[in-house]
Design a protein around this motif. Structure first.
Motif, PDB file in Angstrom:
ATOM      1  N   ALA A 289       0.833  -1.210   0.000  1.00  0.00           N
ATOM      2  CA  ALA A 289       0.000   0.000   0.000  1.00  0.00           C
ATOM      3  C   ALA A 289       0.866   1.258   0.000  1.00  0.00           C
ATOM      4  O   ALA A 289       0.532   2.263  -0.636  1.00  0.00           O
ATOM      5  N   ASP A 290       1.982   1.231   0.744  1.00  0.00           N
ATOM      6  CA  ASP A 290       2.873   2.396   0.780  1.00  0.00           C
ATOM      7  C   ASP A 290       3.487   2.689  -0.583  1.00  0.00           C
ATOM      8  O   ASP A 290       3.894   3.826  -0.860  1.00  0.00           O
ATOM      9  N   SER A 291       3.578   1.677  -1.432  1.00  0.00           N
ATOM     10  CA  SER A 291       4.199   1.870  -2.750  1.00  0.00           C
ATOM     11  C   SER A 291       3.247   2.503  -3.759  1.00  0.00           C
ATOM     12  O   SER A 291       3.656   2.855  -4.863  1.00  0.00           O
ATOM     13  N   LEU A 292       1.965   2.631  -3.407  1.00  0.00           N
ATOM     14  CA  LEU A 292       1.007   3.254  -4.316  1.00  0.00           C
ATOM     15  C   LEU A 292       1.319   4.746  -4.454  1.00  0.00           C
ATOM     16  O   LEU A 292       1.548   5.435  -3.465  1.00  0.00           O
ATOM     17  N   ARG A 293       1.309   5.240  -5.668  1.00  0.00           N
ATOM     18  CA  ARG A 293       1.645   6.646  -5.898  1.00  0.00           C
ATOM     19  C   ARG A 293       0.528   7.572  -5.433  1.00  0.00           C
ATOM     20  O   ARG A 293       0.774   8.669  -4.962  1.00  0.00           O
ATOM     21  N   ASN A 294      -0.703   7.146  -5.586  1.00  0.00           N
ATOM     22  CA  ASN A 294      -1.845   7.984  -5.224  1.00  0.00           C
ATOM     23  C   ASN A 294      -2.099   7.872  -3.728  1.00  0.00           C
ATOM     24  O   ASN A 294      -2.345   6.785  -3.206  1.00  0.00           O
ATOM     25  N   ALA A 298      -3.673   4.807  -1.468  1.00  0.00           N
ATOM     26  CA  ALA A 298      -2.848   4.204  -0.416  1.00  0.00           C
ATOM     27  C   ALA A 298      -3.574   4.201   0.926  1.00  0.00           C
ATOM     28  O   ALA A 298      -3.622   3.185   1.624  1.00  0.00           O
ATOM     29  N   ASN A 299      -4.202   5.299   1.293  1.00  0.00           N
ATOM     30  CA  ASN A 299      -4.901   5.361   2.580  1.00  0.00           C
ATOM     31  C   ASN A 299      -6.165   4.505   2.578  1.00  0.00           C
ATOM     32  O   ASN A 299      -6.555   3.949   3.610  1.00  0.00           O
ATOM     33  N   GLN A 300      -6.814   4.381   1.420  1.00  0.00           N
ATOM     34  CA  GLN A 300      -7.966   3.475   1.349  1.00  0.00           C
ATOM     35  C   GLN A 300      -7.522   2.033   1.620  1.00  0.00           C
ATOM     36  O   GLN A 300      -8.208   1.282   2.334  1.00  0.00           O
ATOM     37  N   MET A 301      -6.385   1.664   1.074  1.00  0.00           N
ATOM     38  CA  MET A 301      -5.907   0.295   1.268  1.00  0.00           C
ATOM     39  C   MET A 301      -5.467   0.088   2.711  1.00  0.00           C
ATOM     40  O   MET A 301      -5.726  -0.972   3.315  1.00  0.00           O
TER      41      MET A 301
END
Length: 704
Positions: A289-294, A298-301
């Motif tokens: 999740a931390d690797s998500l750019r958006n 990321a916070n939704q995950m």
């Protein structure tokens, strides 16, 4: 929003003919120009793409390939869209639209229109985008161009999605899908199905979402659309907690991605995180999740991971962040709307000032003209006096010569002189009188024209003053309405969310009585929220003229009883509600059932809101106003002050600012009464509280 923009760009770049994609030259332009166009498409988001586009246009002009010229002009539009440079994009789009319409390739005209709207959306100017989309829709229907109509419907969906109005956006997506399937069978409808599936998935309607996801998978015509449909189906199955079906779909999706490559990287990362959650590998899921750019994704995950792992405290923290983020997005949209409205009002004020200055210049020109006219008159009078003097000198000389030459005929000469003087006097007097008459007529005509001109200028100034005051009042009322609606919607919504979270949190120890109380509060606030939204929608529908009255015979007593039953549960404990009627139970009259009940329910709801003890009385009568049917709602509340009785039906009028409501209910009742050829009013003679009357004629047909 960018995801929807990219989908539309993909549709535009397919040339409106996916089935031709397997050919060497699907756009059917000159074969020597097609490789240049392919390079331009590849570099369309880079400055090199502009140079290649110029080369393509020059070569196409030399070979007289009109379609290739239009295609070349679409490249600068795509480049400036990718850089969000609206000023340059508008210039490039104007050139592309002119060339496309001149050469009758209207698909590229609507491609340029759509990219203009997308750039406005990317820069947060949703109101201007909506105005552009409406202009595009009018032109598309005027041209009867199928792809133009489809593009404007889909673009309107994107605009309302950007404005956080997903319900309206979904309706436009449905219309766009239906129109595409009927009129553009070669198009790929996959992304239409995916948009609808995501909407119903977020609403919690898993079966409907899964149905659209399966339709997307069946309709996919390209590798990218097939991968996108499988990713969406996996997310739907995960949200429905169908673990076995999710695992099967996950394996299929992984195989397709290995075959065609990674497409939609963020969606693939989300899918891996869902798999890690199901395998209870929460630490690695957080790392993914931390690797998500958006940041939002990321916070939704993170919220989903903490929720599934049972860490409700951190899940609650991320949930608050998501709500605050959504609120900030809503505020940003509202602020952008208000800024654009203020800018438009400012422009109108500048125009009004310019017109006022123009009127001042006109008045000054009139004054200068009058001065010039007076000077001309003075010169004319001076010339006439000189002429008269010359005549007198000549006559005197003639007389002296006559005396010297004809002494003998002195008496005769004297007589002739007298006769000549008399004639001259008469002629002179006639001329003077004629001149005075003409001058008087001219002066009267001039004063009349001047008074008329001044009256016209005064009238125009008064109209400008009224228009300015109206514009300022409209600006104030719009701002007040937006602020009031934000507060009124947020209050019940916060109550619904708060009590729902309390009831859904396992760690909260709540007894049955408290649960019942919380559930009742959720229901009451949901009804309040529904009422607020319905008031706004009803007002828009009635004022736009789109609503048509559904007239049919109905029993008036049954309509009153249904209205009473629908609101009686809202009564305070110390308030009694009852219904009486002097109308026979089988008495029928022609009306719109839903609109009549809406007026009665608004009256009853208003009475319940302001009555803390006593009674609420709904009465139906044929005798109170002969020839008419009268519905009355009386309460024992505090009543309405005499100085406010005349404005109670005005829009946004609220006698108590601390009571819930938008101030639209009674105004909507007034509009409905007018459509039914009736009237609503306040009984000023009733002193025990407030009594509202709804009077309908029995011998006239309401407006449809």
């Amino acid at each position: 929003m960018r995801r929807h923009t990219n989908i539309l760009i993909l549709l535009l770049l397919t040339g409106l003919c996916i089935s031709a994609g397997a050919q060497n030259n699907p756009y059917k332009i000159d074969d020597s120009l097609y490789p240049i166009f392919q390079r331009a498409i590849k570099w369309r988001t880079q400055p090199q793409g502009l140079l290649i586009a110029d080369t393509l246009y020059a070569e196409a002009t030399q070979k007289k390939d009109k379609k290739a010229q239009c295609l070349a002009l679409t490249i600068p539009v795509s480049f400036y869209l990718s850089t969000n440079n609206y000023e340059k994009l508008e210039q490039a789009a104007a050139r592309a639209k002119e060339e496309a319409r001149k050469n009758n390739y209207l698909q590229y005209y609507y491609s340029a229109c759509t990219n203009e709207i997308n750039c406005l959306l990317n820069n947060g100017h949703s109101l201007r985008a909506l105005q552009k989309a409406e202009e595009m829709k009018i032109q598309a229907f005027k041209d009867q161009h199928e792809y133009g109509i489809f593009s404007c419907i889909f673009t309107l969906g994107n605009i309302y999605y950007m404005r956080q109005n997903r319900e309206v956006a979904t309706e436009y997506y449905k219309n766009a899908l239906e129109y595409m399937l009927k009129n553009l069978p070669d198009q790929d409808p996959t992304y239409m199905y995916i948009n609808l599936s995501e909407y119903y998935r977020d609403k919690g309607e898993g079966e409907v979402a899964l149905e659209y996801a399966e339709k997307a998978a069946k309709a996919a015509k390209t590798n990218e659309s097939r991968v996108a449909s499988l990713l969406n189906k996996c997310e739907v199955l995960y949200s429905m907690k169908r673990i076995n079906d999710f695992n099967a779909c996950y394996d299929e999706c992984t195989q397709v991605i290995e075959q065609y490559g990674v497409i939609r990287k963020t969606a693939v990362q989300r899918l891996h995180i869902y798999k890690l959650i199901l395998n209870k590998n929460y630490d690695q899921a957080h790392t993914e999740a931390d690797s998500l750019r958006n940041l939002l994704s990321a916070n939704q995950m993170h919220h989903e991971i903490y929720l599934k792992s049972g860490n409700y405290e951190k899940a609650y923290i991320y949930n608050n962040w998501l709500h605050n983020y959504q609120d900030s997005v809503n505020r940003q949209v509202q602020s952008s709307d208000i800024a654009e409205l203020n800018a438009r009002i400012g422009t109108e004020r500048i125009k009004l000032d310019a017109k006022a200055l123009e009127y001042q210049n006109t008045a000054l020109n009139l004054k200068n003209t009058q001065l010039e006219l007076d000077r001309t008159k003075s010169q004319s009078e001076l010339e006439m006096m000189n002429i008269e003097n010359s005549k007198l000198v000549l006559e005197n000389r003639n007389l002296d010569l006559a005396r010297l030459n004809v002494e003998a005929e002195k008496q005769k000469a004297i007589l002739k002189e007298q006769q000549s003087a008399s004639q001259h006097y008469i002629v002179t007097l006639s001329l003077v009188l004629s001149f005075l008459f003409l001058f008087t007529c001219f002066l009267i005509f001039y004063l009349y024209r001047r008074r008329k001109t001044m009256a016209i200028l005064q009238e125009k100034n008064e109209e400008l003053t009224v228009a300015r005051d109206h514009a300022e009042e409209s600006d104030r009322m719009k701002s007040f309405f937006i602020q009031n609606m934000s507060h009124e919607i947020r209050t019940p919504l916060n109550a619904i969310v708060g009590f729902s979270q309390v009831l859904s949190t396992p760690d909260m120890e709540v007894d049955d009585e408290e649960k019942e109380e919380f559930s009742m509060l959720i229901q009451q606030n949901s009804e309040l929220l529904t009422t607020l939204i319905n008031d706004v929608l009803d007002l828009a529908s009635l004022e736009s003229g789109k609503y048509r009255m559904h007239l049919a015979p109905h029993r008036c007593n049954e309509l009153c009883q249904v209205a009473m039953v629908s609101v009686v549960h809202r009564n305070p404990k110390k308030v009694k509600s009852y219904f009486t009627s002097d109308v026979p139970n089988d008495y029928l009259f022609v009306t719109d059932k839903e609109r009549l009940q809406q007026v009665l329910i608004n009256f009853l709801t208003n009475a319940e809101k302001h009555t803390e003890r006593g009674e609420i009385h709904l009465h139906c009568s044929l005798t109170e106003n002969p020839g008419k049917i009268t519905f009355s709602v009386a309460d024992t509340g505090p009543g309405i002050p005499a100085d406010q009785a005349d404005c109670v039906f005005d829009r946004f009028s609220k006698l108590d600012e601390f009571k819930q409501g938008t101030g639209l209910g009674l105004n909507i009742c007034s509009i409905i009464a007018g459509r039914l050829k009736g009237e609503v009013k306040l009984d000023k003679n009733y002193t025990e509280g407030a009594r509202f009357l709804f009077i309908l004629p029995l011998d006239s047909v309401p407006d449809k």
